[in-house]
Design a protein around this motif. Structure first.
Motif, PDB file in Angstrom:
ATOM      1  N   PHE A  82       8.094   5.133   8.159  1.00 42.81           N
ATOM      2  CA  PHE A  82       7.217   5.656   7.106  1.00 42.81           C
ATOM      3  C   PHE A  82       7.764   6.966   6.539  1.00 42.81           C
ATOM      4  O   PHE A  82       7.838   7.138   5.315  1.00 42.81           O
ATOM      5  CB  PHE A  82       5.812   5.882   7.670  1.00 42.81           C
ATOM      6  N   GLU A  85      10.823   6.359   4.513  1.00 42.06           N
ATOM      7  CA  GLU A  85      10.454   5.642   3.295  1.00 42.06           C
ATOM      8  C   GLU A  85       9.949   6.631   2.249  1.00 42.06           C
ATOM      9  O   GLU A  85      10.314   6.551   1.075  1.00 42.06           O
ATOM     10  CB  GLU A  85       9.373   4.616   3.609  1.00 42.06           C
ATOM     11  N   ARG A  86       9.088   7.559   2.675  1.00 47.24           N
ATOM     12  CA  ARG A  86       8.587   8.581   1.756  1.00 47.24           C
ATOM     13  C   ARG A  86       9.714   9.454   1.236  1.00 47.24           C
ATOM     14  O   ARG A  86       9.768   9.802   0.053  1.00 47.24           O
ATOM     15  CB  ARG A  86       7.533   9.438   2.453  1.00 47.24           C
ATOM     16  N   TYR A 123      -0.200   5.726   9.354  1.00 51.99           N
ATOM     17  CA  TYR A 123      -0.802   4.446   8.966  1.00 51.99           C
ATOM     18  C   TYR A 123      -1.841   4.665   7.858  1.00 51.99           C
ATOM     19  O   TYR A 123      -1.905   3.896   6.892  1.00 51.99           O
ATOM     20  CB  TYR A 123      -1.453   3.780  10.178  1.00 51.99           C
ATOM     21  N   ARG A 126      -0.042   5.390   4.596  1.00 51.10           N
ATOM     22  CA  ARG A 126       0.709   4.248   4.053  1.00 51.10           C
ATOM     23  C   ARG A 126      -0.188   3.099   3.616  1.00 51.10           C
ATOM     24  O   ARG A 126       0.014   2.500   2.566  1.00 51.10           O
ATOM     25  CB  ARG A 126       1.727   3.741   5.088  1.00 51.10           C
ATOM     26  N   GLU A 127      -1.191   2.772   4.448  1.00 55.57           N
ATOM     27  CA  GLU A 127      -2.014   1.595   4.190  1.00 55.57           C
ATOM     28  C   GLU A 127      -3.341   1.928   3.508  1.00 55.57           C
ATOM     29  O   GLU A 127      -4.030   1.028   3.021  1.00 55.57           O
ATOM     30  CB  GLU A 127      -2.285   0.845   5.502  1.00 55.57           C
ATOM     31  N   LEU A 177       5.002  -3.248   7.502  1.00 60.18           N
ATOM     32  CA  LEU A 177       6.100  -2.374   7.098  1.00 60.18           C
ATOM     33  C   LEU A 177       7.056  -3.075   6.140  1.00 60.18           C
ATOM     34  O   LEU A 177       7.574  -2.469   5.204  1.00 60.18           O
ATOM     35  CB  LEU A 177       6.882  -1.900   8.331  1.00 60.18           C
ATOM     36  N   SER A 180      10.398  -1.639   4.592  1.00 64.37           N
ATOM     37  CA  SER A 180      10.487  -0.225   4.967  1.00 64.37           C
ATOM     38  C   SER A 180      11.280  -0.014   6.247  1.00 64.37           C
ATOM     39  O   SER A 180      11.773   1.092   6.498  1.00 64.37           O
ATOM     40  CB  SER A 180       9.085   0.368   5.129  1.00 64.37           C
TER      41      SER A 180
END
Length: 260
Positions: A82, A85-86, A123, A126-127, A177, A180
């Motif tokens: 995560f 990814e950011r 989480y 992201r979600e 994910l 990612s």
């Protein structure tokens, strides 16, 4: 635990002990050749595979320890995926982002509860929803603690149920994910490249990808179980069914660990 490698100079099979870094410096006992084996596999994958092998060999209590450790290391993998990814969505350098992540992780590296807190926040961000899987019941925490901290000797069916719970959770989060995970893969490749750059002349680099309970799932195409009838999709499997199917399909590939 060991895995077999083949010497690139004389083809002699050499047992090699798993290294925490996934980088293995080897000297062939038959011909003396030096080579380095880079295993493209993350720690949570190795730990879960070792737990599965222990379960198959009848070492139930040892399997629980490996499954529990695999879940903790997967939580770290999720946070890393995560965060990177950011970082990839900004103008910053990936290497700098990775260094910042390493520096941040040092603050929680020895404190599992803080790591769970980082996972919960990752989480949510992201979600866009609270993690529904971090309750003691969902994680099987009481069973894990009885086995690891209180010396409980579990029955095989209890360990299978715990393994299925861990497997289903990791599989679900890997699915969420999606691509990612490539960012964590890139971080591992950078670590390999850094070690590769230090190798003296004459040392051969060998890259390996081992079979496993998750690698077949992650790199085998999109998720989904197809029914026997073409064009039909079978109902989703529950955790126990998914683990049982994976064990039947991928368990034989874990013979690489057997008797080593």
């Amino acid at each position: 635990m060991h895995f077999p490698t083949t010497c690139p100079a004389c083809a002699h099979e050499v047992p090699v002990e798993f290294a925490d870094s996934a980088v293995h410096d080897v000297i062939c006992p038959a011909c003396g050749a030096r080579y380095v084996v880079f295993v493209r596999k993350h720690k949570f994958e190795v730990l879960f595979d070792l737990g599965t092998r222990a379960l198959m060999d009848g070492y139930a209590r040892e399997a629980v320890a490996s499954f529990a450790a695999a879940l903790e290391r997967f939580f770290e993998f999720y946070v890393r995926s995560f965060a990177l990814e950011r970082a990839a969505g900004t103008e910053g350098d990936f290497t700098e982002a990775l260094a910042a992540l390493e520096g941040t992780w040092r603050h929680v590296a020895s404190q599992s509860e803080r790591q769970v807190g980082m996972l919960a926040l990752a989480y949510l961000l992201r979600e866009g929803r609270a993690p529904d899987f971090l309750t003691p019941g969902a994680l099987g925490a009481d069973f894990r603690n009885r086995v690891i901290h209180r010396g409980y000797l579990p029955r095989r069916e209890e360990v299978e149920a715990y393994a299925a719970r861990v497997f289903a959770l990791i599989d679900r989060l890997l699915t969420e994910l999606g691509g990612s995970t490539a960012h964590a893969e890139l971080a591992q490749e950078q670590a390999f490249a850094a070690h590769l750059a230090t190798l003296p002349e004459g040392v051969t680099a060998v890259f390996e990808e081992h079979p496993g309970m998750f690698r077949a799932r992650r790199f085998g195409g999109p998720p989904g179980d197809k029914a026997a009838v073409p064009g039909k999709t079978a109902p989703p499997l529950n955790g126990a069914q998914a683990f049982a199917r994976a064990l039947a399909e991928r368990g034989p590939g874990l013979d690489v660990f057997k008797g080593r």
